[in-house]
Design an enzyme around this catalytic site. Structure first.
Site, PDB file in Angstrom:
ATOM      1  N   ARG A 169     -18.616  -8.196 -74.985  1.00  0.00           N
ATOM      2  CA  ARG A 169     -19.217  -6.867 -74.821  1.00  0.00           C
ATOM      3  C   ARG A 169     -20.414  -6.960 -73.869  1.00  0.00           C
ATOM      4  NH1 ARG A 169     -21.221  -2.874 -79.703  1.00  0.00           N
ATOM      5  NH2 ARG A 169     -22.553  -4.646 -80.272  1.00  0.00           N
ATOM      6  N   ASP A 454     -28.761  -4.591 -85.698  1.00  0.00           N
ATOM      7  CA  ASP A 454     -28.857  -4.752 -84.253  1.00  0.00           C
ATOM      8  C   ASP A 454     -29.584  -3.547 -83.668  1.00  0.00           C
ATOM      9  OD1 ASP A 454     -27.003  -2.685 -84.082  1.00  0.00           O
ATOM     10  OD2 ASP A 454     -25.354  -3.961 -83.422  1.00  0.00           O
TER      11      ASP A 454
END
Length: 541
Positions: A169, A454
């Site tokens: 990603r 996150d």
């Protein structure tokens, strides 16, 4: 064959890193420079278009499926390309940053896929950007090991056939890489840096291993942004001489605008599409960001009160499964973020039951796989999907034709009975400060209160503080959400942290800086599109 010409890109304000020349070779940087030259202007146009669309949402307080793409949605004949063997079974995916220890543990985890994250689970220090690339290449060449300096424990890769398939990603379109600039001093988009370096070094190597260059695309807001990625993929494959369709991309539907364009996003990427993913925190953050002018009907309750079973979230996830399976793509579910406690078995028992229920729901709803944040959760999620899938690699044949989601269902926030609470404000401040402090130290995946958090966590935390204050929310204790109350709670949390960790550790950290940044992005009248933009200006390294 002559050596490649030096890249027109310059590396600025960056201390040399060990083995960086293996990643930042002239040929690799020349490739990134060409991506930048060809595609950054269109990236810039699409970012401007985001702002225009946000202004339209502010004016109308609504969204709808696009009339101009109705023919794509109505055409039942098209499908995405068949999944390659390495991506056909994705029943459990583990996520995490690309530091050396995580690289080994994730590949060894028993999950089918590892989302190797240069985005929300990674603070974009130059060291993380460059050495993360090196760790992945070392893993593919089996030139990786790690010994924990604190415990002395050593880590090494299992046999190749037992390793997870990597889906990398890159950063979202909004973030630039300040350490890499062109001749005019313009920074290269972080997405092109991450994608370009990884693809250039590993595309052929992965094909030789029987896999391929696979990507998760974050923060996508429209099918036009998916079209840009597709154009990048076509160019990149031609550039290195591998067949068209080798790249496969899974798009995170983590913005409310993308939820209205799922079919169009798959259509734009159809030769390279692998699936769509449904998450929670970034999706809720996007709702707050886009409908922040919409008044009381768009006010979200405490983040932990908005589960995937809420009506508007269920509409989103069921539409995603329906869309993916209609078009032959994988539908991947959300994150189980729990971090097992090594000291409290009862905490684990309760959390594992919640994880199992969540994964059972996803598997029974038709998802083909789901995410976990910790290796201990892999067997739990695996069991949930094994019960439904058996020996089948996926359940894309389950078309969910019973699903009929209307445009208004996706934004029916006022169907929630839960309300914001004072405890929710306190939690948003606690988690926001603790996460931002770690991010400023270069950590993107942070264990807080037994959850792996996150950047999306910090985004929803600060967004809820902002929204509650601007909506004049009154909590159950009679207190009203105000800037003064937020400052009071933040000051108390800062004092609690100082007492909890001690003066020496407090002084050595970035606690005051994190406190100040959280309040800035939570209280400023002008809502920052992304917390990571002002935070990146303060990130060292």
């Amino acid at each position: 064959m002559s050596a490649p010409a030096p890249s027109p890109l310059a590396i600025v304000d960056a201390e040399p890193l060990p083995r960086q020349e293996e990643v930042l070779s002239d040929a690799a940087l020349a490739f990134v420079a060409e991506l930048h030259r060809r595609f950054t202007p269109r990236r810039d146009e699409l970012l401007a278009r985001r702002a225009e669309r946000r202004a339209e949402i502010a004016r109308t307080s609504t969204l709808d499926f696009l009339p101009e793409t109705a023919a794509i949605r109505a055409d039942d004949s098209w499908r995405v390309a068949p999944a390659p063997a390495a991506l056909n079974d994705r029943r459990v995916e583990i996520t995490g940053p690309t530091d050396r220890k995580m690289t080994i543990n994730a590949l060894n985890s028993g999950a089918k896929v590892w989302l190797a994250d240069f985005e929300d689970a990674s603070a974009p220090t130059w060291e993380n950007v460059v050495l993360g690339q090196l760790n992945l290449t070392d893993a593919y060449t089996r030139n990786i090991d790690f010994t924990d300096p604190a415990s002395g424990k050593s880590y090494a890769l299992r046999p190749a056939e037992e390793l997870a398939t990597v889906v990398m990603r890159p950063r979202g379109w909004h973030l630039d890489e300040r350490h890499l600039v062109d001749a005019d001093g313009k920074q290269v988009p972080g997405a092109l840096v991450d994608f370009g370096l990884y693809f250039f070094h590993n595309a052929q190597r992965l094909l030789d291993l029987g896999k391929g260059p696979y990507f998760y695309l974050p923060k996508t807001e429209s099918h036009l942004e998916a079209r840009l990625w597709n154009e990048i993929f076509v160019f990149a494959q031609d550039h290195v001489g591998i067949p068209q369709g080798t790249i496969r991309a899974t798009v995170l539907i983590e913005t409310i605008t993308a939820a209205y364009e799922m079919e169009e996003i798959l259509y734009e990427l159809r030769d390279h599409a692998s699936g769509l993913n449904a998450g929670r925190w970034d999706y809720l953050f996007s709702i707050v960001k886009n409908f922040r002018d919409g008044g009381e009907r768009f006010v979200l309750p405490d983040r932990n009160a908005v589960t995937m079973t809420a009506p508007f979230m269920r509409a989103y996830t069921e539409l995603l499964v329906r869309t993916c399976h209609k078009r032959g793509a994988h539908a991947i579910g959300g994150m189980a973020a729990f971090i097992p406690s090594r000291r409290d078995a009862e905490v684990n028992k309760v959390a594992f039951e919640k994880v199992r229920a969540d994964k059972d729901r996803e598997a029974n709803d038709g998802f083909d796989g789901s995410w976990v944040a910790h290796p201990d959760l892999v067997p739990i999620a695996m069991e949930s999907f094994d019960k439904v899938l058996g020996d089948r690699p996926n359940q894309k044949d389950r078309l969910r034709e019973d699903v009929d989601v209307k445009a208004e269902d996706l934004i029916a926030i006022d169907s929630l009975e839960a309300r914001p609470t004072y405890g929710g404000l306190v939690n948003a401040v606690q988690v926001g400060i603790r996460y931002i402090e770690a991010w400023l130290r270069g950590l993107g995946a942070v264990a807080i209160f037994n959850l792996m958090e996150d950047a999306a966590t910090a985004e929803i935390s600060r967004s809820q503080i902002w929204q509650w204050i601007n909506a004049g929310v009154e909590f159950e204790n009679g207190e009203k959400a105000t800037p003064e109350l937020a400052r009071k709670v933040a000051a108390e949390e800062l004092a609690n942290i100082r007492e909890e960790i001690g003066e020496e550790a407090f002084t050595a950290g970035h606690w005051q800086q994190a406190h100040d940044l959280l309040l800035k992005v939570s209280l400023d009248e002008d809502y920052a599109d992304f917390l990571t933009l002002p935070a990146y200006e303060q990130l060292k390294g």
